[in-house]
Design an enzyme around this catalytic site. Structure first.
Site, PDB file in Angstrom:
ATOM      1  N   THR A  34       0.868  -1.180   0.000  1.00 29.13           N
ATOM      2  CA  THR A  34       0.000   0.000   0.000  1.00 29.13           C
ATOM      3  C   THR A  34       0.904   1.230   0.000  1.00 29.13           C
ATOM      4  O   THR A  34       1.637   1.467   0.964  1.00 29.13           O
ATOM      5  CB  THR A  34      -0.883   0.000   1.266  1.00 29.13           C
ATOM      6  OG1 THR A  34      -1.464  -1.307   1.393  1.00 29.13           O
ATOM      7  CG2 THR A  34      -1.950   1.048   1.215  1.00 29.13           C
ATOM      8  N   VAL A  74       7.498  -8.039   6.025  1.00 30.02           N
ATOM      9  CA  VAL A  74       6.038  -8.180   6.018  1.00 30.02           C
ATOM     10  C   VAL A  74       5.628  -9.248   7.017  1.00 30.02           C
ATOM     11  O   VAL A  74       6.466  -9.910   7.626  1.00 30.02           O
ATOM     12  CB  VAL A  74       5.504  -8.509   4.604  1.00 30.02           C
ATOM     13  CG1 VAL A  74       5.915  -7.426   3.617  1.00 30.02           C
ATOM     14  CG2 VAL A  74       5.957  -9.878   4.134  1.00 30.02           C
ATOM     15  N   SER A 128      15.603  -9.028  16.967  1.00 27.27           N
ATOM     16  CA  SER A 128      14.923  -8.861  18.256  1.00 27.27           C
ATOM     17  C   SER A 128      15.134  -7.460  18.794  1.00 27.27           C
ATOM     18  O   SER A 128      16.165  -6.831  18.568  1.00 27.27           O
ATOM     19  CB  SER A 128      15.448  -9.864  19.288  1.00 27.27           C
ATOM     20  OG  SER A 128      14.805  -9.628  20.537  1.00 27.27           O
ATOM     21  N   LYS A 182      16.762 -17.185  16.711  1.00 28.01           N
ATOM     22  CA  LYS A 182      15.798 -16.158  17.153  1.00 28.01           C
ATOM     23  C   LYS A 182      14.621 -16.813  17.878  1.00 28.01           C
ATOM     24  O   LYS A 182      14.133 -16.311  18.886  1.00 28.01           O
ATOM     25  CB  LYS A 182      15.296 -15.342  15.950  1.00 28.01           C
ATOM     26  CG  LYS A 182      14.077 -14.471  16.228  1.00 28.01           C
ATOM     27  CD  LYS A 182      14.421 -13.328  17.143  1.00 28.01           C
ATOM     28  CE  LYS A 182      13.319 -12.422  17.641  1.00 28.01           C
ATOM     29  NZ  LYS A 182      12.020 -12.376  17.122  1.00 28.01           N
ATOM     30  N   HIS A 185      15.752 -17.708  21.261  1.00 35.04           N
ATOM     31  CA  HIS A 185      15.782 -16.453  22.039  1.00 35.04           C
ATOM     32  C   HIS A 185      14.396 -16.163  22.621  1.00 35.04           C
ATOM     33  O   HIS A 185      14.253 -15.860  23.805  1.00 35.04           O
ATOM     34  CB  HIS A 185      16.231 -15.284  21.152  1.00 35.04           C
ATOM     35  CG  HIS A 185      15.936 -13.931  21.748  1.00 35.04           C
ATOM     36  ND1 HIS A 185      14.669 -13.360  21.736  1.00 35.04           N
ATOM     37  CD2 HIS A 185      16.722 -13.058  22.418  1.00 35.04           C
ATOM     38  CE1 HIS A 185      14.698 -12.201  22.362  1.00 35.04           C
ATOM     39  NE2 HIS A 185      15.937 -11.987  22.795  1.00 35.04           N
ATOM     40  N   ASN A 186      13.376 -16.266  21.781  1.00 37.60           N
ATOM     41  CA  ASN A 186      12.023 -15.971  22.258  1.00 37.60           C
ATOM     42  C   ASN A 186      11.575 -16.988  23.303  1.00 37.60           C
ATOM     43  O   ASN A 186      10.880 -16.631  24.258  1.00 37.60           O
ATOM     44  CB  ASN A 186      11.049 -15.941  21.088  1.00 37.60           C
ATOM     45  CG  ASN A 186      11.180 -14.673  20.270  1.00 37.60           C
ATOM     46  OD1 ASN A 186      12.237 -14.058  20.249  1.00 37.60           O
ATOM     47  ND2 ASN A 186      10.129 -14.276  19.599  1.00 37.60           N
ATOM     48  N   GLU A 189      13.093 -16.006  26.428  1.00 33.88           N
ATOM     49  CA  GLU A 189      12.362 -14.811  26.898  1.00 33.88           C
ATOM     50  C   GLU A 189      11.080 -15.237  27.649  1.00 33.88           C
ATOM     51  O   GLU A 189      10.780 -14.693  28.718  1.00 33.88           O
ATOM     52  CB  GLU A 189      12.038 -13.953  25.669  1.00 33.88           C
ATOM     53  CG  GLU A 189      11.117 -12.790  25.883  1.00 33.88           C
ATOM     54  CD  GLU A 189      10.741 -12.154  24.531  1.00 33.88           C
ATOM     55  OE1 GLU A 189      11.616 -11.944  23.670  1.00 33.88           O
ATOM     56  OE2 GLU A 189       9.540 -11.873  24.336  1.00 33.88           O
ATOM     57  N   ARG A 287       1.149 -19.780  30.339  1.00 33.85           N
ATOM     58  CA  ARG A 287       0.348 -18.790  29.602  1.00 33.85           C
ATOM     59  C   ARG A 287      -0.968 -19.416  29.149  1.00 33.85           C
ATOM     60  O   ARG A 287      -2.024 -18.782  29.237  1.00 33.85           O
ATOM     61  CB  ARG A 287       1.126 -18.277  28.383  1.00 33.85           C
ATOM     62  CG  ARG A 287       2.277 -17.366  28.767  1.00 33.85           C
ATOM     63  CD  ARG A 287       2.714 -16.528  27.578  1.00 33.85           C
ATOM     64  NE  ARG A 287       4.005 -15.902  27.835  1.00 33.85           N
ATOM     65  CZ  ARG A 287       4.567 -15.016  27.021  1.00 33.85           C
ATOM     66  NH1 ARG A 287       3.976 -14.679  25.895  1.00 33.85           N
ATOM     67  NH2 ARG A 287       5.734 -14.492  27.336  1.00 33.85           N
TER      68      ARG A 287
HETATM   69  P1  NBP Z   1       3.068  -6.800  10.328  1.00 37.10           P
HETATM   70  O1  NBP Z   1       3.479  -8.141  10.747  1.00 37.10           O
HETATM   71  O2  NBP Z   1       1.864  -6.191  10.931  1.00 37.10           O
HETATM   72  O3  NBP Z   1       2.882  -6.801   8.729  1.00 37.10           O
HETATM   73  C1  NBP Z   1       2.421  -5.649   8.041  1.00 37.10           C
HETATM   74  C2  NBP Z   1       3.159  -5.493   6.736  1.00 37.10           C
HETATM   75  O4  NBP Z   1       2.990  -6.668   5.900  1.00 37.10           O
HETATM   76  C3  NBP Z   1       2.627  -4.326   5.939  1.00 37.10           C
HETATM   77  O5  NBP Z   1       3.700  -3.704   5.271  1.00 37.10           O
HETATM   78  C4  NBP Z   1       1.694  -5.011   4.946  1.00 37.10           C
HETATM   79  O6  NBP Z   1       1.481  -4.276   3.780  1.00 37.10           O
HETATM   80  C5  NBP Z   1       2.498  -6.226   4.621  1.00 37.10           C
HETATM   81  N1  NBP Z   1       1.747  -7.298   3.933  1.00 37.10           N
HETATM   82  C6  NBP Z   1       0.784  -8.135   4.397  1.00 37.10           C
HETATM   83 BR1  NBP Z   1       0.066  -8.060   6.066  1.00 37.10          BR
HETATM   84  N2  NBP Z   1       0.351  -9.004   3.488  1.00 37.10           N
HETATM   85  C7  NBP Z   1       1.065  -8.732   2.379  1.00 37.10           C
HETATM   86  C8  NBP Z   1       1.077  -9.284   1.080  1.00 37.10           C
HETATM   87  N3  NBP Z   1       0.294 -10.317   0.752  1.00 37.10           N
HETATM   88  N4  NBP Z   1       1.915  -8.752   0.170  1.00 37.10           N
HETATM   89  C9  NBP Z   1       2.705  -7.717   0.481  1.00 37.10           C
HETATM   90  N5  NBP Z   1       2.762  -7.152   1.714  1.00 37.10           N
HETATM   91  C10 NBP Z   1       1.934  -7.647   2.651  1.00 37.10           C
HETATM   92  O7  NBP Z   1       4.280  -5.761  10.465  1.00 37.10           O
HETATM   93  P2  NBP Z   1       5.336  -5.556  11.668  1.00 37.10           P
HETATM   94  O8  NBP Z   1       4.679  -5.578  12.991  1.00 37.10           O
HETATM   95  O9  NBP Z   1       6.131  -4.373  11.259  1.00 37.10           O
HETATM   96  O10 NBP Z   1       6.260  -6.845  11.566  1.00 37.10           O
HETATM   97  C11 NBP Z   1       6.987  -7.188  10.393  1.00 37.10           C
HETATM   98  C12 NBP Z   1       7.682  -8.506  10.630  1.00 37.10           C
HETATM   99  O11 NBP Z   1       8.634  -8.354  11.673  1.00 37.10           O
HETATM  100  C13 NBP Z   1       6.749  -9.635  11.067  1.00 37.10           C
HETATM  101  O12 NBP Z   1       7.177 -10.842  10.508  1.00 37.10           O
HETATM  102  C14 NBP Z   1       6.933  -9.670  12.562  1.00 37.10           C
HETATM  103  O13 NBP Z   1       6.633 -10.928  13.106  1.00 37.10           O
HETATM  104  C15 NBP Z   1       8.390  -9.322  12.681  1.00 37.10           C
HETATM  105  N6  NBP Z   1       8.815  -8.782  13.962  1.00 37.10           N
HETATM  106  C16 NBP Z   1       8.030  -7.929  14.643  1.00 37.10           C
HETATM  107  C17 NBP Z   1       8.455  -7.415  15.861  1.00 37.10           C
HETATM  108  C18 NBP Z   1       7.615  -6.453  16.608  1.00 37.10           C
HETATM  109  O14 NBP Z   1       7.980  -6.101  17.735  1.00 37.10           O
HETATM  110  N7  NBP Z   1       6.503  -5.979  16.037  1.00 37.10           N
HETATM  111  C19 NBP Z   1       9.692  -7.765  16.363  1.00 37.10           C
HETATM  112  C20 NBP Z   1      10.487  -8.611  15.639  1.00 37.10           C
HETATM  113  C21 NBP Z   1      10.036  -9.111  14.433  1.00 37.10           C
HETATM  114  P3  NBP Z   1       0.233  -3.221   3.721  1.00 37.10           P
HETATM  115  O15 NBP Z   1       0.732  -1.971   4.356  1.00 37.10           O
HETATM  116  O16 NBP Z   1       0.010  -3.066   2.253  1.00 37.10           O
HETATM  117  O17 NBP Z   1      -0.918  -3.851   4.446  1.00 37.10           O
END
Ligand code: NBP
Length: 477
Positions: A34, A74, A128, A182, A185-186, A189, A287
């Protein structure tokens, strides 16, 4: 000029990682399904560095210098496969797709093998530290080929957290090694959080402290050997008052813990590898139990002690014992985690350096702690250490703590306060050090009902006793 690296997927993690890269002087190509997210990033943070916003997949790929470094941030699972399918056909030999999401290591192995066939490096990277870490320096666990790391590693090391001038990023091993580590690690955690929860619960239920007093205890502990990010935030959370009610914040939060799945993955994988990670398993089960309102409701009336809190000098002494129990249990759960890393490394021929894992978890990640330096030192002394518990320093510390640890587990049992993490860790410790285990009886039973055979302590060979007949022993090998 072309961008040195590109990020597709600009939700919180991707956006912050892109900003971190730009702040370190890299030109960063941007892409998101998007387009509004890309525009928003440039509008809000465009002045932080050199961004190259793009809209289409072809534009994004064209904006990158060769070999291309394309970071995918993503949602894990199908969206990651969809993005790989979209970009892989546009790439050339030697280009890299870098998956920074929370992928399962088995998916990473599958994707790496498929892309290798097409001449594209697939690098699964564990990251992480949450959003704050992504922006200011996470702990980074890259898998993938050594060749890909040569072209990518310096950038990751640059943007990672640093401790004592050393980066919290290092090549973990081929294909899924980074995501595997990783995951562990979790899991660790989860175990840390469970142990901290039990310590808090005992300080309230057994010692009779209120949340503000428990907060003070955690703040004090954070100046000692337990010093860590999780102990630090526990002190802050427990000191917080709910603005709406004036009650301790922890008392207004529903006591049903949720999970996103990496703890469960760790336990399932550990079961497959045959590695006991009871600390992590108890944390995952705790949990699940907390959220099972039907089960808890049905059991609420069951009998148990109604203890009066210790109070006074006894409470103070008990608090010190809880510190010892928490520290000893923590050593056990880290020992189990490192054994799991060794088992995974062996199973998949990853060649993981256990000391290097400890080093990169010292900063940036959720379990960051001074303690990890000690683990690194233990493996530096003996890279073939069978368990952290056998390291002379840890053995001495756990030996000094064990009497208090037993008191805490016994007190919890006597007062009817669940302490599955402390108890399971102590049971593991006692089982490991036992001269003889009741596994001998288990083997005899298996031979009795299933003719599964057994070995003897006094001579080699595999034996079966004719239980249903004359009970004569036969050698079967
Ligand atoms: P999200 O896990 O919420 O994913 C959102 C992103 O994925 C948006 O950019 C969205 O695009 C894109 N997306 C989806 Br949903 N379906 C798609 C598709 N079919 N094609 C293309 N793009 C798609 O984002 P986040 O929380 O930033 O996490 C990103 C990754 O990092 C995840 O794997 C998460 O597990 C990992 N992670 C997160 C954390 C944390 O603390 N949040 C920590 C470490 C790792 P859109 O904008 O067009 O909807």
């Amino acid at each position: 000029a072309k961008a040195q690296i590109g990020v597709t997927g600009l939700a919180v993690m991707g956006r912050n990682l892109a900003r971190n890269l730009a702040r370190h002087g890299y030109t960063v190509a941007l892409h998101n399904r998007t387009a509004a997210r890309t525009e928003e990033l440039v509008a809000q943070f465009g002045d932080e560095g050199d961004f190259v916003p793009t809209t289409g997949a072809a534009d994004f790929v064209a904006a990158l210098e060769r070999p291309r470094r394309l970071v995918v941030m993503v949602k894990a699972g199908e969206p990651t496969d969809a993005v790989i399918d979209e970009f892989a056909p546009l790439l050339d030999d030697g280009d890299m797709i870098i998956d920074g999401g929370n992928a399962h290591f088995a998916d990473t192995r599958r994707r790496e093998a498929a892309l290798r066939e097409r001449g594209v490096h697939f690098v699964g990277v564990g990251i992480s530290g949450g959003e704050e870490g992504a922006l200011n320096g996470p702990s980074i666990m890259p898998g993938g080929s050594a060749e890909a790391y040569a072209a990518l590693g310096p950038i990751l090391e640059d943007i990672s957290a640093h401790v004592g001038g050393e980066p919290c990023a290092a090549h973990i091993g081929p294909d899924g090694a980074g995501h595997f580590v990783k995951m562990v690690h979790n899991g660790i955690e989860y175990a840390d959080m469970q142990l901290i929860g039990e310590a808090y619960d005992l300080l309230r239920g057994a010692a009779g402290l209120d949340p503000a007093q428990v907060a003070d205890v955690f703040r004090r502990w954070n100046t000692g050997r337990l010093q860590s990010y999780l102990i630090e935030i526990t002190g802050e959370v427990l000191a917080h008052t709910d603005p709406a009610t004036g009650a301790p914040f922890v008392d207004v939060v529903a006591d049903a813990a949720e999970q996103k799945g990496t703890g469960r993955w760790t336990v399932v994988t550990a079961l497959d590898l045959g590695v006991p990670v009871s600390g992590i398993a108890e944390a995952v089960f705790a949990r699940s139990l907390s959220g099972n309102t039907g089960l808890r409701g049905a059991a609420r009336g069951l009998d148990g002690p109604r203890p009066a809190p210790l109070g006074g000098a006894a409470a103070a002494a008990f608090t010190e014992q809880v510190e010892q129990a928490l520290y000893a249990s923590k050593i056990v759960s880290y020992a189990q985690g490192w054994n799991m890393i060794a088992a995974g490394s062996e199973q998949y021929a990853w060649g993981i350096d256990p000391g290097a894992v400890a080093a990169i978890w010292r900063g940036g990640c959720i379990i960051r702690a001074a303690f990890l330096d000690r683990i690194r030192a233990a493996y530096a002394k003996d890279p073939g250490l069978a368990t952290l518990l056998a390291d002379a320093e840890f053995a001495r510390e756990i030996g000094a703590a064990q009497q208090a640890w037993r008191e805490v587990v016994a007190t919890a049992a006597r007062l009817g306060i669940a302490a599955p993490g402390f108890s399971a860790a102590l049971a593991y410790y006692d089982a490991l050090r036992a001269e003889r285990l009741p596994a001998a009886l288990t083997q005899a039973q298996r031979d009795y009902f299933g003719a599964h055979t057994y070995r003897r302590t006094d001579r080699p060979g595999v034996f079966h006793t004719a239980w249903g007949q004359d009970r004569a022993e036969h050698r079967t090998d």
